[in-house]
Structure formats: C-alpha cells, structure tokens
Design a protein around this motif. Sequence first.
Motif: not given
Lengths: 360, 425
Positions: B194, B363-365
């Motif tokens: 995201d 959550v990017v990762d």
Amino acid sequence: MALYATLVCQKIIMPLFLIIVTAIGMSLASLQSHASREHIRIVGSSTVYPFTTTVAERFGRISQFRTPVVEITGSGSGLLLFCSGLGIRTIDMTSASRPIKASEVELCQGNGVDDILALNIGHDGIVVAHHIQQPALSLSRNVFYLALAKRVPNPDGSASVVDNPYQYWRDIHPALPQVAIEVLGPPPTSGTRDAWVELVMEGGCQQFDFIRQLQSTDPARYQALCHTMREDGAFIEAGENDNVIVQQLLANPHALGIFGFGFLQQNRDKVRSVAIDGVLPTFNTIADGSYPITRSLFLYVKRAHIGVIPGIEAFLEAYLSDAAMGQGGYLAERGLVPMLDEARANEIKRIRQPNKASAL
Amino acid sequence: MTDSSLSTRQKVERSLARRRATETRFHALGFMAVLFGLLSVVVLFGDILLKGSSTFRQTVIVTDIHLDAQFLGLTPRSKEAHIRRADFEGLIRQQLHAAMPTMTEDEARELHRLISIGAAWQLSDWVVENPQHLNQTIRFELLADHLVDQWFKHDRRKGISQRLSDVQLSWLHEWADSGQMYTRFNRLFFTHGDSQEPELAGVRGAMMGTFLTLMVTLVLSFPIGIATAIYLEQFAPARQWINLVEININNLAAVPSITFGLLGLAIFINLFGVTRSTPLIGGLVLTLMALPTIIISARAAIKSVPLSIQEAAYGLGASKVQVVFHHVLPLALPGMLTGTILAMAQALGATAPLLLIGMVAFVVDVPNAISDPSTVLPVQIFLWADSPERAFIERTSGAILVLLGFLISMNTLAVLLRQRIERRR
C-alpha cells in the motif's frame, strides 16, 4: 476401486492432522519467543490516518527504521487501546481528532500508562460545500442550527420550541435562496459529526438566550435541544465515506454536503465551499482560528516505549518537520492545516524533553 | 356431461395445448431469470473492468538524467544505505530545471509537482543495483504524479484538466506531443504494498496477506471441520448433548460475521496475546467463521454415501475406522471439497470480522510470514475507496479485479481437484 481417494485419505489427511498439531504448537511457541518488535504501531482517528500514513511511508523509505503500521480505529477506540497497558504487544501511539478525556487519562493510569507525550499536530477544518456551478453562499452557524436542528425556537419570537418548520432556506432568512433545505452529512459514529454538533449546532443555539440559560438550569434538555439533528429528510446521513458525499453533491446541485477540508482540497474543481459566518475555509483562516469550524488533531505517545521500540523519536520529528508541515510541505498538500511555526517548534522540543507534569 | 362423451384420448389431446403452453411459459420464465442474472453480472463486471482497466497502465516521462556523483555525495563504492539517503529528489529537480533555464522559482515548483516522489525512490533503487553508472547520463522513465497520470489517461482527450495549472498543462502537452510522455504496463501495482501516493500503491501486500490468511484458515478449518463431521455422523452416540452441539453448529452458520471478530478480539488477542493485524490472527478468526459451513456440508456429503457400501465393508470384517477412512471418506471427499471452497470464498471476502482485530491497517512492507503485519484484499479495497484522491477510485476497481481473479483461480483449482478425485475412482 476407490484406490486413489483411499490413498489421499490415508497418506494425506492423517499426516495432515499431525502436521497441524505441530504447526499450532510451534506458532504458539514462536509467539512466546517474540520478545522484540521492529516497527512502530499506531492506531486512531480516521481523520488523521491519511497524514500519519504519509509520514510513515516516507519515514520507512528514508530512515533506517521499518515502516510503521497504521490502523484506523477511530479516536475513541484508539485511546481505549492506547490505555490498555504497556509492553511490546500493545500499540505505541494513537491519533485523535479531539483531546484526551479525563476518564481516559484515569484508565491509562490504572493500566500503568502514566507517562503520556501529547503532541498537537495541526488542525482540521470541517467544510460545507455544494456543486461548483451554483452561486457562492455565505451562511451563519445560526442559520445552520435553524435549518438542521430537530426542534427550534418558535419563529414568533416567544421562548418556546417547536418542531422544525423550515422547508426552504428562504423560510429562515428572506435573503437566502428559495431552495429546499437538503444537507448531506456524516453519521453519529463519525468524529466529524461530533465536531459539527459541538461547533455549529451548539454555536447556533447559544445565540438564543432562553436556550443558553438552560445550560445551567436543565443541562439534559439543553443537550437534547442543541445536539439533535432533524430526522424528517432535510438532513441526510450519507455514511462515513466523504467521497460518496462529494459524488452525491455532483448528482444533486441543490444539496449541501458536510465533510473534511482534505476532501475539499482534492475536489476544488467540482465543489465550492460555503463561507461560514462570512469566512471561507483556507489554510490561513483554519490555522489562525478565524474559520469557526476547526478542531485540533493530537498524537498521544507512550514515553515508556521510547527507546524500546526503535525510531519513535525520529518518527515524531519527521511528523513535525519542515518537510512535512513547513511552507508547501507534503502534509499541507494533503489538506492538513499546520500549526504556526513557533507552536510547532515548541512541540518538536517537547519530544526529547522528559517531563511528566507537562505531558497531560 | 360433455366430458363423459369424450374418449380418454380426446381428453388428453384437448388439455395438451394448455399443458404445453404452461411448459413454454415456465421455460421462458426460467430462461429470463438466467438472462437477467447474466445481464447483471455483465453490467457489474463491465463497469468494474471499464473503471479498473486503466489501473494497469501507468504514465511515465522519459528524460536524460546525469547521475552527478558529486551532487549526490556518492562514489561507486558507496554502501546501499548511503545511496538510499542521497538526495535523488534534488537531483531530478535540478536536472529538470537545467532543461528549462528560464524558469522562475514558482514555475520550478510547479514543474516538480508533476513528478512523483516515487521517481526519486526508483532512481535510487536503480543506482543501488547499477552503481557503476554513476557520473554517466542515463535515460530514465520518471514516474508521473497521479494528477498527471489521470490527466494523460482520461482528461486529455476530453480537453479538461483537474487541478493542473495552465503552465503545467503547457509542459504536459509538449511532453505528450514529443512522445516523451507515454503509458507503460503498471508493474508497480503488482509488486508494491500500500502507499499514500496512488501511483505507488500496489496490491502485492494485500495479496500476500490474503494468501497467508487463507492458508492459516484452510490448514485449521479443513481438518477440524471434517473430523467434527465424521465424529458427529459416524461415531457420536445419540445423546442429548450431541443434539445440542448439532443445533449450535447449524446456528453458528447464520451468525453475523462481525461477532466472530469480537470473539477473536476477546479470546485470541486479549486472552492468548496473539499479535494484532497478522495473518495468524486473521486466519484464526476466519477459521471460526468457516467451520460451521464446512461441517454442515461435510456432514451432508457423508450422509450421501450409500449405506450399502458401509454394510458391505462391515460384512467383510472391516473395523469402524477402516470403513470410515477406506470407504466413506473417499466417496464423500468431493462434496466436502465443495463445501470447503464455499467457506474459503466466504472467508476471502470477509472484512467485518477483520475490523476488530487490526487488519484494517496501512501496511507498506509486503508480509512474508504469518506473524508479519498485513492486510487483505477486501480491506485494501475498502481503504482505497475511502481515499480522497481520484486516482484511488481507479485503483479500487483494479483491486476488485485482482480479488475476482483470486476467487476464480481458487474455484478452478477446486473444480480440477474434485474432477481428478472423481475420475480416479
């Protein structure tokens, strides 16, 4: 005969049971051994969410720390989670579109969260807007109260209340257009609605002396009169999604919509904002408080987690940095109204200043 | 009286027309119902496809970039962390500025707004992999900002512009006409997690989260569900409390899914201390939701196995366990699989129970293990649908397409598996 399927049952399903039992055991064991956490965990208000996530993303990209995980829970639930205890299993900070309440501070202290760093991170404006092709409007909070309250003061001027009789804006004031009252707004579960009721409806009903006096003599009746929105179709609860409100405004040019300043910034080419008490919402009028429907946004941080979870101080500094909140900063682009520079410098200083007394 | 004068054959022939008409009407009605269903599906999918297909193209602006090592403060032997901290954003800004030396400060700022922050990140990634190209001039595809992307893909033909100034539009027209600006396949959408920048947002994180969550759900609910069904059908004594269990299982299938979220919050998080927003907790909660469906369908499948087969096995001296595992289970397996797939599809689309256990998160990762923070596809769709940027509306449809793809491939797999088991019989 059923050889293949029999094999499936004997050779696959039976061992599968064993595998699963061990897997569950192992995952439970690994939970116990998970003694550290690398990323910051943030919960809280959906209003602050787009700002916190933007900072988190850049922070994860540029710093040596992991990207923080940001959850939407709403201000109230966020503070509840925040106050549920200390330790790496709990969250590190929560955002809120209102200040922490005394009852919540008590809850926090009861659970050992007694050293809270409270940071002001800026302001948010709530705007009223309509289709861009309609002529500009200027309305007072008083007019909004008369247009949207369930029961309003008797139009004949006596000190009594009647069910809201107004169908057209012109009924309220002859200078207003002959257009049916139709306002789309957030539902009661939303923080935007709370702020609207508190700042606009209450601001409007305070203008009537006999209602203002009720505040001390009959607070319950005062609350009911000032906080209840009308339910006869003039005020429409359009759901939490501000995009939906904007889309409905485009379909219905005579309706007004209530939503956050950030959505106005993204849709300036489609909708036009209404001046409230003669003031249009802009970065300046919201920051200096001359626009009447503004609220402050906060970040509450557990000091006890600083140094345990890596990067908390650096993250907070990134949040309040010039790159984010200065002139043309990336948070301002998203619609956050920053504090004045001096106040912001003050907040930054407090991040690394352990001081129990000033925290609350 | 007239009827009695007719022969049976005449009576039948007389009523034939009416009976045939009824049949035709019923036939037509059924056909129209199918047609209506199909039409709804076509309209729905058509709308999503129409809105979502442009997600898979991303606008880029190709330009020459001189990788000025001195400006970046790098040498070819610089460490990765060092390279990542270098000011690539400033480099891109400087190079764009150099191409148009007569620009004012304000114009330079407006020019820079046309390029995504992701362009600098992609350039730094590229340099990390190719440090030997420092101090050379390379041709690089700069990621365009989402406003530019939306303008180029949708508004340019219509001659309108949203939130772009006249001077910005003049540059964009110039780039578009000279072929410097074009669209290419949006690989980022499938490789990124995201993001708050629409042009950098992808579904990889949500896809991995969905996959891991469903794996946990499947691994837990399939064996437990089938074991329960076998016990209740074959081994359970006819007692009062077994009846109670049966009624409760049937009722659980109709419980609103948010209730399972509350249960998960109270038991798994607060009591057992499972970490929030992980595929593990998501899978545990969805297991609770999937179990009743699996148990009910598995029991129906077991019931449908002919009693004669079991009797024959008993007659040949097979024990109860042998009868169940050699004869009943293999014949009931296809039906059980169907029920499981239905339950999994239900779990795939569930958002409500995940609200309470922290899966509605940014959550990017991209998650790699069941203990990493993650989100799932329906939640990702919900989060994007709620974002103010218009480019996210397009991405919402794109994510729906990915979710549908997920569902279709899952169902196909189940059908193939079932056919294989049935054929080998």
